[in-house]
Design a protein around this motif. Sequence first.
Motif, short mmCIF file in Angstrom:
data_model
loop_
_atom_site.label_atom_id
_atom_site.label_comp_id
_atom_site.label_asym_id
_atom_site.label_seq_id
_atom_site.Cartn_x
_atom_site.Cartn_y
_atom_site.Cartn_z
N GLY A 45 0.87 -1.15 -0.03
CA GLY A 45 0.00 0.03 -0.10
C GLY A 45 0.92 1.15 -0.06
O GLY A 45 2.06 1.05 0.15
N ASN A 46 0.03 2.46 -0.14
CA ASN A 46 0.81 3.65 -0.10
C ASN A 46 1.53 3.88 1.56
O ASN A 46 1.11 3.36 2.46
CB ASN A 46 -0.02 4.93 -0.16
N ALA A 48 2.38 4.90 4.92
CA ALA A 48 1.89 5.33 6.07
C ALA A 48 2.80 6.61 6.93
O ALA A 48 3.89 6.39 6.76
CB ALA A 48 1.60 4.40 6.96
N TYR A 54 -7.45 7.16 8.81
CA TYR A 54 -8.15 6.15 8.14
C TYR A 54 -9.59 5.79 8.90
O TYR A 54 -9.49 5.92 10.13
CB TYR A 54 -7.02 4.91 8.12
N HIS A 74 -8.44 0.26 8.48
CA HIS A 74 -8.28 0.22 7.24
C HIS A 74 -7.46 1.23 6.49
O HIS A 74 -7.76 2.11 6.25
CB HIS A 74 -9.95 0.28 6.32
N LEU A 75 -6.35 0.57 5.89
CA LEU A 75 -5.32 1.43 5.50
C LEU A 75 -5.30 1.70 4.07
O LEU A 75 -6.13 0.94 3.39
CB LEU A 75 -4.00 0.77 5.62
N ASP A 76 -4.67 2.56 3.44
CA ASP A 76 -4.54 2.83 2.06
C ASP A 76 -3.67 1.62 1.33
O ASP A 76 -2.60 2.04 0.90
CB ASP A 76 -3.93 4.23 1.62
N GLY A 77 -4.36 0.47 1.21
CA GLY A 77 -3.52 -0.81 0.86
C GLY A 77 -4.42 -1.80 0.95
O GLY A 77 -5.65 -1.70 1.22
N ASN A 78 -3.79 -2.94 0.84
CA ASN A 78 -4.66 -4.37 1.02
C ASN A 78 -4.53 -4.95 2.27
O ASN A 78 -4.93 -5.95 2.55
CB ASN A 78 -4.13 -5.24 0.02
N THR A 80 -4.59 -4.12 6.96
CA THR A 80 -5.30 -3.42 8.07
C THR A 80 -4.26 -3.34 9.05
O THR A 80 -3.07 -4.06 9.11
CB THR A 80 -6.58 -4.24 8.60
#
Length: 101
Positions: A45-46, A48, A54, A74-78, A80
């Motif tokens: 993901g991007n 952090a 988030y 829930h992060l900006d990616g796949n 958590t």
Amino acid sequence: MPSPTPGRTVLYRLSDHDAQVINQRRNDYATSAKSTRTGFIAHVGNEAVEGAVYPAVVVRVWDHEPPAVNLAVHLDGNDTYWATSRLEGDDVGQWAWPEVK
């Protein structure tokens, strides 16, 4: 304000420590051998950063005063991030209710 209960969505502000842990997991995946095994979770993901906000789902509420919660962020990616025993507030490492518009 409502009371936090399991299943409610809140907003979580990453601390510097949170960001370091998330980025390390993602870097470990990027620099290790890629697995093709079923069930393997790649952390992708991007980047952090401290202060990023988030959505998070309340998983457990601890009976403290003030109440602390465990969150699935829930992060900006796949992936958590598991944030445990977090308090409500506006600082990094804390959660807040979303604004109602």
